[in-house]
Each structure stands twice: as C-alpha cells, then as structure tokens.
Design a protein around this motif. Structure first.
Motif, PDB file in Angstrom:
ATOM      1  N   VAL A  61       0.868  -1.178   0.000  1.00  0.00           N
ATOM      2  CA  VAL A  61       0.000   0.000   0.000  1.00  0.00           C
ATOM      3  C   VAL A  61       0.903   1.225   0.000  1.00  0.00           C
ATOM      4  O   VAL A  61       1.782   1.362   0.850  1.00  0.00           O
ATOM      5  CB  VAL A  61      -0.946  -0.001   1.227  1.00  0.00           C
ATOM      6  CG1 VAL A  61      -1.685   1.311   1.337  1.00  0.00           C
ATOM      7  CG2 VAL A  61      -1.923  -1.163   1.136  1.00  0.00           C
ATOM      8  N   TYR A 109      -2.829   6.263   1.641  1.00  0.00           N
ATOM      9  CA  TYR A 109      -4.236   6.139   2.003  1.00  0.00           C
ATOM     10  C   TYR A 109      -4.782   7.513   2.330  1.00  0.00           C
ATOM     11  O   TYR A 109      -4.030   8.468   2.535  1.00  0.00           O
ATOM     12  CB  TYR A 109      -4.431   5.186   3.194  1.00  0.00           C
ATOM     13  CG  TYR A 109      -3.936   5.751   4.509  1.00  0.00           C
ATOM     14  CD1 TYR A 109      -4.802   6.431   5.370  1.00  0.00           C
ATOM     15  CD2 TYR A 109      -2.609   5.622   4.889  1.00  0.00           C
ATOM     16  CE1 TYR A 109      -4.346   6.960   6.559  1.00  0.00           C
ATOM     17  CE2 TYR A 109      -2.148   6.141   6.072  1.00  0.00           C
ATOM     18  CZ  TYR A 109      -3.024   6.807   6.917  1.00  0.00           C
ATOM     19  OH  TYR A 109      -2.575   7.336   8.093  1.00  0.00           O
ATOM     20  N   SER A 122      -9.757   5.481   1.692  1.00  0.00           N
ATOM     21  CA  SER A 122      -9.246   4.901   0.447  1.00  0.00           C
ATOM     22  C   SER A 122      -7.826   4.432   0.726  1.00  0.00           C
ATOM     23  O   SER A 122      -7.086   5.094   1.448  1.00  0.00           O
ATOM     24  CB  SER A 122      -9.205   5.931  -0.683  1.00  0.00           C
ATOM     25  OG  SER A 122     -10.485   6.412  -0.981  1.00  0.00           O
ATOM     26  N   ALA A 123      -7.458   3.288   0.162  1.00  0.00           N
ATOM     27  CA  ALA A 123      -6.084   2.796   0.220  1.00  0.00           C
ATOM     28  C   ALA A 123      -5.614   2.646  -1.215  1.00  0.00           C
ATOM     29  O   ALA A 123      -6.385   2.249  -2.085  1.00  0.00           O
ATOM     30  CB  ALA A 123      -6.023   1.459   0.952  1.00  0.00           C
ATOM     31  N   PHE A 124      -4.366   2.984  -1.467  1.00  0.00           N
ATOM     32  CA  PHE A 124      -3.840   3.026  -2.826  1.00  0.00           C
ATOM     33  C   PHE A 124      -2.689   2.044  -3.015  1.00  0.00           C
ATOM     34  O   PHE A 124      -1.765   2.005  -2.204  1.00  0.00           O
ATOM     35  CB  PHE A 124      -3.368   4.436  -3.165  1.00  0.00           C
ATOM     36  CG  PHE A 124      -4.398   5.495  -2.846  1.00  0.00           C
ATOM     37  CD1 PHE A 124      -5.540   5.621  -3.617  1.00  0.00           C
ATOM     38  CD2 PHE A 124      -4.238   6.323  -1.754  1.00  0.00           C
ATOM     39  CE1 PHE A 124      -6.505   6.572  -3.324  1.00  0.00           C
ATOM     40  CE2 PHE A 124      -5.198   7.289  -1.452  1.00  0.00           C
ATOM     41  CZ  PHE A 124      -6.326   7.409  -2.233  1.00  0.00           C
ATOM     42  N   ASN A 157       0.094   0.387  -6.148  1.00  0.00           N
ATOM     43  CA  ASN A 157       0.728   0.809  -7.408  1.00  0.00           C
ATOM     44  C   ASN A 157      -0.003   0.292  -8.632  1.00  0.00           C
ATOM     45  O   ASN A 157       0.233   0.756  -9.739  1.00  0.00           O
ATOM     46  CB  ASN A 157       2.189   0.345  -7.457  1.00  0.00           C
ATOM     47  CG  ASN A 157       3.102   1.315  -6.766  1.00  0.00           C
ATOM     48  OD1 ASN A 157       2.829   2.504  -6.696  1.00  0.00           O
ATOM     49  ND2 ASN A 157       4.197   0.806  -6.228  1.00  0.00           N
ATOM     50  N   THR A 188      -3.155  -3.067  -9.896  1.00  0.00           N
ATOM     51  CA  THR A 188      -4.036  -4.122  -9.409  1.00  0.00           C
ATOM     52  C   THR A 188      -3.195  -5.238  -8.807  1.00  0.00           C
ATOM     53  O   THR A 188      -2.003  -5.358  -9.076  1.00  0.00           O
ATOM     54  CB  THR A 188      -4.928  -4.683 -10.534  1.00  0.00           C
ATOM     55  OG1 THR A 188      -4.092  -5.215 -11.547  1.00  0.00           O
ATOM     56  CG2 THR A 188      -5.838  -3.605 -11.095  1.00  0.00           C
ATOM     57  N   TYR A 232      -7.506  -7.196  -5.894  1.00  0.00           N
ATOM     58  CA  TYR A 232      -7.597  -5.834  -5.377  1.00  0.00           C
ATOM     59  C   TYR A 232      -7.392  -4.871  -6.539  1.00  0.00           C
ATOM     60  O   TYR A 232      -6.467  -5.055  -7.325  1.00  0.00           O
ATOM     61  CB  TYR A 232      -6.510  -5.557  -4.334  1.00  0.00           C
ATOM     62  CG  TYR A 232      -6.701  -6.273  -3.015  1.00  0.00           C
ATOM     63  CD1 TYR A 232      -7.152  -5.577  -1.906  1.00  0.00           C
ATOM     64  CD2 TYR A 232      -6.423  -7.621  -2.870  1.00  0.00           C
ATOM     65  CE1 TYR A 232      -7.325  -6.216  -0.685  1.00  0.00           C
ATOM     66  CE2 TYR A 232      -6.588  -8.265  -1.669  1.00  0.00           C
ATOM     67  CZ  TYR A 232      -7.041  -7.560  -0.578  1.00  0.00           C
ATOM     68  OH  TYR A 232      -7.214  -8.194   0.625  1.00  0.00           O
ATOM     69  N   SER A 254      -6.487  -0.947  -7.907  1.00  0.00           N
ATOM     70  CA  SER A 254      -5.423  -0.030  -7.480  1.00  0.00           C
ATOM     71  C   SER A 254      -5.900   0.907  -6.375  1.00  0.00           C
ATOM     72  O   SER A 254      -5.083   1.456  -5.645  1.00  0.00           O
ATOM     73  CB  SER A 254      -4.882   0.756  -8.668  1.00  0.00           C
ATOM     74  OG  SER A 254      -5.928   1.478  -9.283  1.00  0.00           O
ATOM     75  N   THR A 255      -7.220   1.060  -6.239  1.00  0.00           N
ATOM     76  CA  THR A 255      -7.797   1.844  -5.150  1.00  0.00           C
ATOM     77  C   THR A 255      -8.871   1.017  -4.468  1.00  0.00           C
ATOM     78  O   THR A 255      -9.744   0.468  -5.132  1.00  0.00           O
ATOM     79  CB  THR A 255      -8.411   3.167  -5.671  1.00  0.00           C
ATOM     80  OG1 THR A 255      -7.399   3.932  -6.315  1.00  0.00           O
ATOM     81  CG2 THR A 255      -9.007   3.980  -4.538  1.00  0.00           C
ATOM     82  N   LYS A 306     -11.809   1.405  -1.622  1.00  0.00           N
ATOM     83  CA  LYS A 306     -12.558   2.468  -0.943  1.00  0.00           C
ATOM     84  C   LYS A 306     -13.655   1.883  -0.086  1.00  0.00           C
ATOM     85  O   LYS A 306     -14.110   0.772  -0.324  1.00  0.00           O
ATOM     86  CB  LYS A 306     -13.244   3.386  -1.949  1.00  0.00           C
ATOM     87  CG  LYS A 306     -12.391   4.090  -2.913  1.00  0.00           C
ATOM     88  CD  LYS A 306     -13.205   5.155  -3.599  1.00  0.00           C
ATOM     89  CE  LYS A 306     -13.309   4.914  -5.075  1.00  0.00           C
ATOM     90  NZ  LYS A 306     -13.970   6.006  -5.756  1.00  0.00           N
ATOM     91  N   GLY A 343     -13.433  -2.263  -4.822  1.00  0.00           N
ATOM     92  CA  GLY A 343     -12.049  -2.541  -5.197  1.00  0.00           C
ATOM     93  C   GLY A 343     -11.496  -3.860  -4.694  1.00  0.00           C
ATOM     94  O   GLY A 343     -10.324  -4.143  -4.900  1.00  0.00           O
TER      95      GLY A 343
END
Length: 180
Positions: free
Chosen positions: A62, A65, A75-77, A79, A81, A94, A96-97, A99, A112
C-alpha cells in the motif's frame, strides 16, 4: 482615525484569509491523521489495527491512504491491481484503489476487492469483526474466517506462500453461505 480603520480592515481580511486557508487545508488534507510521537503519519496497516482489524486485510505494498475520521470514508492506494490465491482455495483481486467506510470492527460499502466464486468474480462489499472472527459479505452470501488467518499481509502474485520459506497456511473457514 481613517488609517486605524484601514488597519483594522486589513487585519480582519488577513485573519479571514488565514481562517479560510486553515479550514480548506483540513478539508483538502483528507488523509491527514494524528501523528505519532515522532511526528509521522500512521500507515494504512496501523489504521486497520486502530479500528480492530488485522493488517492482513490489505496486501503488501500500500503506497498511501486517505481517511476522513469524521465520516470514516477511506481509500487505500496500491501501485496497480493485485491478485493472488490463498492456499489454492480463494482467489482475491484488489483494484489499485480500495474504498469504503471504516468504523470500529466494520468495513462497509467496499469497492475494489473481489473474490472468485466458482467461475465469476464477485465484489466483497463488507467485512465485520465479531470477537475472533471476520465475516466477509458479497451481498447475498458470506463467509467467516478466524482473525488469525489475516495476521500476515499477502503479497501480490503469490499470497502468503512467497519467498524461500514457502509457509503453508491453511485457511480455516466457514464456506460462503446464504446470509438469510
């Protein structure tokens, strides 16, 4: 007297601009959190722990966020999928985001994260914690797992069976069943 009024006007305009800046900063810095003793923002994994969830709900990697603590919107981000299998039983994917809304022991309105059931992908829309169990809901069905299954973060591509140690972790599960 006129210069005093102009000074008061300029001072109140300056104070108003500072107030707007402070207010907009707190709204725009959606992900701002309390910092730890060293002045560092907690990680997304630490936020999960703060809300009584294990870190293994999110994969490794991750990169950031955002969390609005007043609404629970998060939201967690990543790099990109991410997908992997857990001991050959469930395939997870997962975006890429990721939520949703987080509160103590509940992740709701998730977007996501999906799981492959039979031959189709379905979205996991809610995760709730009840004691030492996590309940995952895909809407009309759900599954329960012990919390300790998620003590370790999975890695994209290989899950928890990565590297040289090749640990075998069997998921203890209650299969997806109707939620009625």
């Amino acid at each position: 007297m006129a210069s005093f009024n102009i000074f008061r006007f300029r001072t109140s305009i300056s104070a108003f601009i500072v107030l707007i800046f402070i207010s907009s900063h707190s709204v725009l810095s959606f992900g701002s959190q309390d910092t730890d003793l060293l002045g560092q923002k907690p990680t997304a994994y630490e936020i999960l722990r703060d809300y009584n969830f294990p870190v293994g709900l999110l994969p490794k990697g991750v990169v950031g966020y955002a969390l609005d603590t007043s609404t629970g919107n998060f939201s967690a981000f990543l790099n990109g999928t991410c997908s992997f299998s857990l001991d050959g039983s469930y395939q997870l994917r997962y975006g890429s985001t990721i939520k949703g809304y987080i509160s103590r022991g509940k992740l709701s309105s998730l977007e996501g994260v999906s799981v492959k059931l039979f031959f189709m992908w379905v979205d996991i829309i809610e995760v709730s914690r009840s004691g030492d169990d996590l309940q995952f809901s895909v809407g009309i069905a759900g599954a329960g797992f012990p919390v300790d299954n998620f003590a370790e973060c999975p890695q994209c591509g290989c899950g928890v069976n990565c590297g040289n140690d090749m640990k075998v972790i069997k998921l203890r599960t209650s299969p997806f069943v109707s939620s009625s």
